[in-house]
Design a protein around this motif. Structure first.
Motif, PDB file in Angstrom:
ATOM      1  N   UNK A   4       0.586  -1.261  -0.163  1.00  0.00           N
ATOM      2  CA  UNK A   4       0.147   0.044   0.084  1.00  0.00           C
ATOM      3  C   UNK A   4       0.762   1.033   0.087  1.00  0.00           C
ATOM      4  N   UNK A   5       1.800   1.086   0.816  1.00  0.00           N
ATOM      5  CA  UNK A   5       2.793   2.422   0.940  1.00  0.00           C
ATOM      6  C   UNK A   5       3.608   2.722  -0.322  1.00  0.00           C
ATOM      7  N   UNK A   6       3.784   1.284  -0.840  1.00  0.00           N
ATOM      8  CA  UNK A   6       4.772   1.473  -2.157  1.00  0.00           C
ATOM      9  C   UNK A   6       4.068   2.004  -3.351  1.00  0.00           C
ATOM     10  N   UNK A   7       2.620   1.609  -3.375  1.00  0.00           N
ATOM     11  CA  UNK A   7       2.137   2.457  -4.341  1.00  0.00           C
ATOM     12  C   UNK A   7       1.350   3.703  -4.453  1.00  0.00           C
ATOM     13  N   UNK A   8       1.755   4.217  -3.025  1.00  0.00           N
ATOM     14  CA  UNK A   8       1.003   5.253  -2.721  1.00  0.00           C
ATOM     15  C   UNK A   8       1.395   6.532  -3.565  1.00  0.00           C
ATOM     16  N   UNK A   9       2.822   6.592  -3.727  1.00  0.00           N
ATOM     17  CA  UNK A   9       3.242   7.739  -4.387  1.00  0.00           C
ATOM     18  C   UNK A   9       2.909   7.710  -5.965  1.00  0.00           C
ATOM     19  N   UNK A  10       2.849   6.614  -6.531  1.00  0.00           N
ATOM     20  CA  UNK A  10       2.169   6.389  -8.100  1.00  0.00           C
ATOM     21  C   UNK A  10       0.829   6.785  -7.974  1.00  0.00           C
ATOM     22  N   UNK A  11       0.053   6.165  -7.187  1.00  0.00           N
ATOM     23  CA  UNK A  11      -1.281   6.507  -7.143  1.00  0.00           C
ATOM     24  C   UNK A  11      -1.688   7.962  -6.952  1.00  0.00           C
ATOM     25  N   UNK A  12      -0.910   8.690  -5.845  1.00  0.00           N
ATOM     26  CA  UNK A  12      -1.127  10.125  -5.711  1.00  0.00           C
ATOM     27  C   UNK A  12      -0.784  10.789  -6.858  1.00  0.00           C
ATOM     28  N   UNK A  13       0.283  10.630  -7.594  1.00  0.00           N
ATOM     29  CA  UNK A  13       0.884  11.234  -8.780  1.00  0.00           C
ATOM     30  C   UNK A  13      -0.438  11.197  -9.833  1.00  0.00           C
ATOM     31  N   UNK A  14      -1.114  10.064  -9.974  1.00  0.00           N
ATOM     32  CA  UNK A  14      -2.102   9.963 -11.182  1.00  0.00           C
ATOM     33  C   UNK A  14      -3.355  10.621 -10.706  1.00  0.00           C
ATOM     34  N   UNK A  15      -3.563  10.544  -9.276  1.00  0.00           N
ATOM     35  CA  UNK A  15      -4.753  11.557  -8.856  1.00  0.00           C
ATOM     36  C   UNK A  15      -4.516  13.098  -8.977  1.00  0.00           C
ATOM     37  N   UNK A  16      -3.265  13.517  -8.912  1.00  0.00           N
ATOM     38  CA  UNK A  16      -2.937  14.716  -9.136  1.00  0.00           C
ATOM     39  C   UNK A  16      -3.030  15.080 -10.280  1.00  0.00           C
ATOM     40  N   UNK A  17      -2.571  14.316 -11.273  1.00  0.00           N
ATOM     41  CA  UNK A  17      -2.515  14.722 -12.681  1.00  0.00           C
ATOM     42  C   UNK A  17      -3.839  14.734 -13.437  1.00  0.00           C
ATOM     43  N   UNK A  18      -4.862  13.785 -13.173  1.00  0.00           N
ATOM     44  CA  UNK A  18      -6.075  13.739 -13.752  1.00  0.00           C
ATOM     45  C   UNK A  18      -7.001  15.119 -12.797  1.00  0.00           C
ATOM     46  N   UNK A  19      -6.706  15.106 -11.697  1.00  0.00           N
ATOM     47  CA  UNK A  19      -7.466  16.303 -11.160  1.00  0.00           C
ATOM     48  C   UNK A  19      -6.948  17.695 -11.706  1.00  0.00           C
ATOM     49  N   UNK A  20      -5.694  17.687 -11.907  1.00  0.00           N
ATOM     50  CA  UNK A  20      -5.378  18.896 -12.595  1.00  0.00           C
ATOM     51  C   UNK A  20      -5.835  19.016 -14.195  1.00  0.00           C
ATOM     52  N   UNK A  21      -5.886  17.916 -14.642  1.00  0.00           N
ATOM     53  CA  UNK A  21      -6.480  17.902 -16.165  1.00  0.00           C
ATOM     54  C   UNK A  21      -7.935  18.481 -16.026  1.00  0.00           C
ATOM     55  N   UNK A  22      -8.577  18.021 -15.288  1.00  0.00           N
ATOM     56  CA  UNK A  22     -10.174  18.083 -14.818  1.00  0.00           C
ATOM     57  C   UNK A  22     -10.267  19.542 -14.711  1.00  0.00           C
ATOM     58  N   UNK A  23      -9.380  20.077 -13.428  1.00  0.00           N
ATOM     59  CA  UNK A  23      -9.654  21.633 -13.121  1.00  0.00           C
ATOM     60  C   UNK A  23      -9.105  22.502 -14.203  1.00  0.00           C
ATOM     61  N   UNK A 222      -1.446  23.771 -17.593  1.00  0.00           N
ATOM     62  CA  UNK A 222      -1.305  23.298 -18.696  1.00  0.00           C
ATOM     63  C   UNK A 222      -2.593  23.420 -19.642  1.00  0.00           C
ATOM     64  N   UNK A 223      -3.638  22.499 -19.101  1.00  0.00           N
ATOM     65  CA  UNK A 223      -4.746  22.453 -19.356  1.00  0.00           C
ATOM     66  C   UNK A 223      -5.672  23.498 -19.673  1.00  0.00           C
ATOM     67  N   UNK A 224      -5.421  24.587 -18.917  1.00  0.00           N
ATOM     68  CA  UNK A 224      -6.041  25.949 -18.901  1.00  0.00           C
ATOM     69  C   UNK A 224      -5.789  26.639 -20.312  1.00  0.00           C
ATOM     70  N   UNK A 225      -4.389  26.585 -20.651  1.00  0.00           N
ATOM     71  CA  UNK A 225      -3.873  27.284 -21.816  1.00  0.00           C
ATOM     72  C   UNK A 225      -4.013  26.458 -23.131  1.00  0.00           C
ATOM     73  N   UNK A 226      -3.876  25.163 -23.123  1.00  0.00           N
ATOM     74  CA  UNK A 226      -3.985  24.104 -24.101  1.00  0.00           C
ATOM     75  C   UNK A 226      -5.002  24.478 -25.222  1.00  0.00           C
ATOM     76  N   UNK A 227      -4.612  24.606 -26.352  1.00  0.00           N
ATOM     77  CA  UNK A 227      -5.655  24.960 -27.744  1.00  0.00           C
ATOM     78  C   UNK A 227      -6.090  23.900 -28.171  1.00  0.00           C
ATOM     79  N   UNK A 228      -7.465  22.955 -27.510  1.00  0.00           N
ATOM     80  CA  UNK A 228      -7.861  21.888 -28.236  1.00  0.00           C
ATOM     81  C   UNK A 228      -8.229  21.976 -29.779  1.00  0.00           C
ATOM     82  N   UNK A 229      -8.522  23.174 -29.954  1.00  0.00           N
ATOM     83  CA  UNK A 229      -9.010  23.548 -31.710  1.00  0.00           C
ATOM     84  C   UNK A 229      -7.664  22.787 -32.520  1.00  0.00           C
TER      85      UNK A 229
END
Length: 444
Positions: A4-23, A222-229
């Motif tokens: 659980x502790x081993x995979x904690x950092x990777x899981x947190x990075x993934x969560x942080x990444x997708x949360x940032x993309x969403x926001x 990044x995703x605030x400025x990214x031009x999807x068009x």
């Protein structure tokens, strides 16, 4: 450490990444193009972009990346000195260096060849009628002679200040070699550097634990400025580069690893996930060096005497992901401007991109500089880079993850050749490994 502790950092990075993309996507929807959302309050007008995007998240992301880059020069210097002076046979250094450069150039040549073949078959530029909105100044490709000369610093302190990694590597190797040959005095200096190495690695752990928050800030900005068009208008090019990157990462690397070492590619790719996320979020091979060194030594079992040399060198000269972008982009731009490339032109692209990768730094956006060199060599308009700048930022993140995966793969191959690979560590399950650094292992 438990799983659980081993995979904690990777899981947190993934969560942080997708949360940032969403926001970031929400902010882009809320904010007018090139504008701001002003909320009138009782005493003042509240700026959403100014407070969140240009304020909290930009500051947090830039501080995170700057903190990683802050570690690169001292980490590479101290780690290389420790690794070099620990070699029982100093003549091994030349052999290790030759093998590393050879493997890096081989994988880069394979990468750009795959890209050119794929782009020639798919033809991403067919039917694209676009004009370049951004001009780009070409930089002359350095000659091989100049690259070799520039590797040797006239002032090592200046190389440290400017972050010239090739010069830092050369000075570190020479200094470590001198320490190894200095007898009792060298032994005392080596012990001091081992203590420095332990302290720096502890600092690496501290920063890694802050990574999820840094990644969250970076993705939001990044995703605030990214031009999807622009991504949609260049979808064929975008998807082709992405596909070739995936083929190289999950095809070429596993084949090379299995062919040279007989190690399990699945185990390798699984243990690379945290470092790949670091590389994706920072888009900088240099900034990812601390995480890469941790992974190849602690999780994959390469001895520090090998990894401390091959990882920084790879971050500087191994640009497989960038080479793939150059191959596809060159063919794409040629098709857009209706220029027919000959077999000689394709060979020139492969040679130029492979050699140019030796003299460029592992920092965000360097691929566009290298592409300008390649286009100039085959007579294509450098202004064509303006067509792909809008989608390059996201692709830059993916190809950086490919680059550091190639660095790690090459490190394992060389460590295997030199008998410096702990296969028990490589084959250990996640229950037996962690994201923290085993300092005793790093000093062996």
């Amino acid at each position: 450490m438990n799983k659980h502790m081993t995979e904690g950092l990777t899981s947190k990075i993934v969560i942080g990444m997708f949360a940032g993309i969403l926001l970031g996507t929400i902010f882009q929807w809320m904010l007018p193009k090139d504008g701001d959302l002003i909320i009138p309050l009782y005493l003042f007008d509240f700026s959403v972009r100014g407070f969140f995007v240009d304020g909290i998240f930009e500051i947090g992301g830039k501080i995170f990346v700057s903190s990683l880059k802050m570690l690169v020069v001292p980490l590479v210097f101290v780690s290389l000195v420790c690794g070099t002076c620990s070699l029982n046979d100093t003549s091994k250094l030349g052999r290790i260096g030759g093998r590393a450069v050879g493997l890096y150039l081989l994988s880069t040549a394979i990468a750009i060849t795959l890209a050119i073949i794929a782009a020639t078959l798919v033809m991403p530029g067919e039917g694209v009628n676009m004009t370049a909105e951004v001009t780009y100044g070409a930089k002359e490709a350095p000659s091989l002679t100049q690259v070799i000369i520039n590797m040797f610093p006239t002032n090592p302190f200046n190389a440290f200040v400017e972050g010239n990694m090739l010069q830092v590597i050369v000075f570190s190797l020479l200094f470590g070699l001198a320490v190894a040959l200095a007898g009792p005095a060298g032994e005392r200096v080596a012990k001091v550097f081992e203590d420095f190495n332990e302290v720096i690695m502890r600092l690496v752990v501290i920063l890694m634990n802050l990574a999820p928050y840094g990644v969250f800030c970076l993705m939001t900005t990044l995703f605030t400025e990214l031009e999807f068009s622009k991504i949609i208008s260049l979808l064929k090019y975008f998807l082709l580069v992405l596909a070739v990157l995936m083929i190289h990462a999950f095809g070429t690397f596993p084949i090379m690893l299995k062919g040279f070492t007989r190690l399990s590619p699945i185990t390798f790719l699984k243990k690379m996930r945290t470092t790949a996320l670091f590389a994706f979020s920072t888009a900088s091979s240099n900034a990812t060096i601390p995480s890469t060194l941790n992974t190849v030594t602690k999780k994959l079992g390469a001895n520090n005497s090998i990894a401390s040399f091959t990882v920084p060198l790879g971050a500087t000269i191994n640009m497989d992901g960038t080479a793939i972008m150059q191959g596809v982009a060159t063919v794409f731009i040629a098709q857009v401007f209706n220029v027919d490339l000959t077999i000689t032109d394709f060979i020139m692209v492969i040679v130029t991109a492979t050699l140019a990768s030796v003299g460029t730094a592992g920092v965000p956006g360097v691929g566009l500089i290298m592409l300008a060199m390649v286009l100039a060599q085959v007579g294509l308009p450098v202004e064509g880079i303006g067509l792909i700048i809008g989608v390059d930022r996201l692709l830059d993140m993916v190809r950086t993850a490919v680059n550091v995966t190639g660095d790690s793969m090459t490190t394992l191959i060389i460590a295997k050749f030199e008998g410096q690979l702990d296969e028990k560590t490589f084959n250990a399950t996640d229950d037996d490994t962690s994201d923290e650094i085993d300092f005793h292992h790093m000093k062996e």
